[in-house]
Design an enzyme around this catalytic site. Sequence first.
Site: not given
Length: 598
Positions: A78, A152, A176
């Site tokens: 990420k 996210s 997330s």
Amino acid sequence: MSVATLSEWVASYRQHPQQLAAAYQQIHGDLSHDDNAWIYIATQDEIYAQLTTIFHTINSGEKQAADFALLGVPFAVKDNIDVAGMPTSAGCPAFTYTPEKDATVIARLKAAGAIVVGKTNLDQFATGLVGTRSPFGAVKNSFNPEYVSGGSSSGSASVVARGLVCFSLGTDTAGSGRVPAGFNNIVGLKPTKGWLSTAGVVPACRLNDCVSIFALTVEDAQTVAAIAGGYDPQDPYSRANPQTAPARFREKLRFAIPDKLEFFGDACSEAAFARTLARLELSGAELVPIDFSAFSQLAEQLYQAAWVAERTMAVGAIFNTQPDAMDPTVRGIVANGLNYSACDAWQAEYTRAELARKINAQLSEYDALVVPTSPTIRTIAEMAQEPVRFNSQFGTYTNFTNLADLCALALPGDFRADGLPAGITLIAPAWHDNALSHFGIAWQQALNLPLGATNKTLPASAAAKPSVNHVRVAVVGAHLRGMPLNHQLTTRNAVFIEESRTAAHYRLYALANTQPPKPGLARSHEGQPIAVELWDIPLARFGEFVAEIPAPLGIGTLTLENGESVKGFICEPAALSDATDITAWGGWKAWLARHHSA
């Protein structure tokens, strides 16, 4: 090319590590710059530099291929986690910088042989559960492109679900690391806070941030967490595992479920979760509705109280100097942090502590809480119309988890009638990660769904190894299940693993003048296998257990019939002179049964 699971990948290349270079040529060719799940794709030079480090270590004799637990395994990161030499944007181009140093979790995974192939898209500054709040575009659901991927950690979930990498790293503050797993039919491990270091991670809410793991299987996620995790002095919120939690759930599963389930009118999600609950009950689990009000109140705190000011702090100068560089929805959420005072912040902490204590007290009676990972899912078009309200719905069963210091595991569940995934999440007290994973492995095997969106089947699971945070003990007498001293194990969170037998070179004796009656086990040249039970006791409780063992008994090392060595009860030779040899009965319970029936 669809990348294999960890075990399949490592098995393929340990014998011929030189073939990794050819494999990565194909992998690199499959990674598309038009795929907005990626923000940055590693160059061939960057990939080969990582491979060269591994080859040099093997060729120099410093290590063998077998020493790399993640030999050449491709993974994604990420884009709020630092990888040395690769840009970190946190989903905001104006924020972008290129770190010189790997985040701690990246360094540990690279040391185990894993290869970073790229950085993934996210809701900007990890603020959102939707996967649409990014200037790099909304990441599409891997089953239906009209729907959101969840966020996210949107890109990290997408690339795993489509088999582009073996695993990926996300972050989880409000869900997330779980919501995208539920929306894409993969596993999302949200570890206990402080187990995986956040050093080198762009913060969202530092007190609640976790590095999370996406994988196609629970076994893979557990393997990665064990390698990436551990105390890190560079992270002020890192914690050492206290080694007091159970290794797995009790034999008779007892799960809590919310007394009032909310699906916001989504009949497909409601029906899918009902099927999952029925499946759990059919497996023998007891499901107990509990008052969910404290969980809901704590979930509201994350965005409707002073906790949101942590996000304002995390964004930093860009909020004041370049507000137009931020996603409008993210900017609006972050701006709310300016509405709170220091007094509000302290009150928020007092409220959090009170609710967290109540929640943990409620969960202490159960193995875990079972919830829908998300109560509903929305299309990308719907999300554009109601970005805040629909995002809030997604967090119904996730927002409270980190505030209450709980760990969680998002698992694939029964699919919805419209063909979309509908995952479930198990939530348990801090440091119960191993127990969650043990259940999750069995759950995946029983459900036997295709992995992610790859249509691959679940590979055979490897035999579970004893946890490094537990001691496996063989008990032979009064500590067996149903015997008078068994409570000395169960009150210390020890859990029954299986029935077994010793190797053939043991003799069993009924000791004289012991209360309650106890046997003594002794090694002998002439003996036979003796029935035992194997229990895993938390490492920190092992000393307490041993301290209660009276002479002439003690704890030593026993050899099992399969050749495995475990800790177990032994007896001082002097106590055997007036003891009764009961070896022929093959075990303490067999002798007691025949003795009492005679």
